[in-house]
Design an enzyme around this catalytic site. Sequence first.
Site, mmCIF file in Angstrom:
data_model
loop_
_atom_site.group_PDB
_atom_site.id
_atom_site.type_symbol
_atom_site.label_atom_id
_atom_site.label_comp_id
_atom_site.label_asym_id
_atom_site.label_seq_id
_atom_site.Cartn_x
_atom_site.Cartn_y
_atom_site.Cartn_z
ATOM 1 N N HIS A 38 0.562 -1.157 -0.207
ATOM 2 C CA HIS A 38 0.105 0.093 -0.056
ATOM 3 C C HIS A 38 0.946 1.329 0.097
ATOM 4 O O HIS A 38 0.322 2.443 -0.156
ATOM 5 C CB HIS A 38 -0.964 -0.050 1.224
ATOM 6 C CG HIS A 38 -1.786 -1.229 1.305
ATOM 7 N ND1 HIS A 38 -1.638 -2.140 2.300
ATOM 8 C CD2 HIS A 38 -2.874 -1.668 0.536
ATOM 9 C CE1 HIS A 38 -2.406 -3.144 2.182
ATOM 10 N NE2 HIS A 38 -3.349 -2.896 1.276
ATOM 11 N N CYS A 61 3.107 -1.241 -4.767
ATOM 12 C CA CYS A 61 2.378 -1.761 -5.864
ATOM 13 C C CYS A 61 2.555 -0.391 -6.986
ATOM 14 O O CYS A 61 2.338 0.646 -6.466
ATOM 15 C CB CYS A 61 1.084 -2.048 -5.628
ATOM 16 S SG CYS A 61 0.077 -2.295 -7.388
ATOM 17 N N GLU A 103 -2.945 2.933 2.309
ATOM 18 C CA GLU A 103 -2.888 3.590 0.773
ATOM 19 C C GLU A 103 -2.939 5.150 0.804
ATOM 20 O O GLU A 103 -2.421 5.980 0.273
ATOM 21 C CB GLU A 103 -3.538 2.813 -0.007
ATOM 22 C CG GLU A 103 -3.469 3.469 -1.464
ATOM 23 C CD GLU A 103 -4.472 2.963 -2.541
ATOM 24 O OE1 GLU A 103 -4.835 3.542 -3.363
ATOM 25 O OE2 GLU A 103 -4.792 1.639 -2.428
ATOM 26 N N THR A 130 -7.411 3.111 -5.006
ATOM 27 C CA THR A 130 -7.213 2.139 -6.254
ATOM 28 C C THR A 130 -8.155 0.905 -6.127
ATOM 29 O O THR A 130 -8.492 0.453 -7.295
ATOM 30 C CB THR A 130 -5.532 1.486 -6.159
ATOM 31 O OG1 THR A 130 -5.486 0.635 -4.959
ATOM 32 C CG2 THR A 130 -4.699 2.382 -6.559
ATOM 33 N N CYS A 132 -7.471 0.883 -9.856
ATOM 34 C CA CYS A 132 -6.640 -0.313 -10.417
ATOM 35 C C CYS A 132 -7.428 -1.128 -11.445
ATOM 36 O O CYS A 132 -8.643 -1.459 -11.052
ATOM 37 C CB CYS A 132 -6.157 -1.138 -9.288
ATOM 38 S SG CYS A 132 -5.143 -2.546 -10.036
ATOM 39 N N SER A 169 -9.197 -5.652 4.942
ATOM 40 C CA SER A 169 -9.022 -5.551 3.504
ATOM 41 C C SER A 169 -10.135 -5.043 2.803
ATOM 42 O O SER A 169 -11.229 -5.191 2.337
ATOM 43 C CB SER A 169 -8.598 -6.988 2.536
ATOM 44 O OG SER A 169 -8.610 -6.755 1.320
#
EC number: 1.17.7.4
Length: 278
Positions: free
Chosen positions: A74, A96, A126, A161, A189, A217
Amino acid sequence: MDVKIARTAGFCWGVRRTVDKVMEVAGQADGPVVTLGPIIHNPQAVARFRDKGVGTVNAVGEVADGTTVVVRTHGAIRDELERAKARGLEVVDGTCPYVKYPQAIAQRLSEEGYHVVIVGDANHAEIKGVVSYSKGPCTVVKPGGEIPEIKARKVAVIAQTTCIGAEFERVVGALALRHREVRAVNTICNDTDERQADARALAREVDAVVVVGGKSSANTRHLAEICREIQPRTWHVETEAELDRAWFAGCKVVGLSAGASTPDWVVEGVAAWLRALP
């Protein structure tokens, strides 16, 4: 029981890349290895890293000299990375690439004088990282939440994302009616869009859905929300230990989806449990 697994269930490319990088560093480093925050939002995967000797810290201040620090999927807050480098710590960037994109966009657009609006969870790692790259005013709008009044002529909108596309559209549309100039950059994403589309299709074809992944998550929770809108018999679990036979009474086909941070072996454990049902 017949089990239908979503095509995109389990690790995405970015998570698999980071996990492989951590294992590589753990096998080569001369000293201790830690990740800056949980490497991914999956308790089972984090436990396996711990068994391999990879620790987890929440801040660079907790890291001993001579330790290799791996930045989680993240990303990290910019100041934390600068502190690590100032101390001479070995830093391996596992962020990422799809997360690096909104970081770069936030920095660039803020430097161009835009008030940056991020559609996402302000408490998510993130988003904390993305906010830290903004050089000017920045507002985080929670998906489904109220859109605050922003005193700025120029507004730029980006997204977490893992954000649901409809939420990004809602915020962009509302701001477009309030401000003279609104610039929207879709930083969702591609894997997220594809995974969510697969989940919708799956939910329409089965008698119940199990979504597997860490409770913390964001992308896994979104998958469960999407499936539940179509198939009310949807459950979000971390492992097969949470499953209840009563949930599947009368079911012939169960769908199985999983978040981008869910290891393949966890998905297979749930699938095996479901297949064993009469």
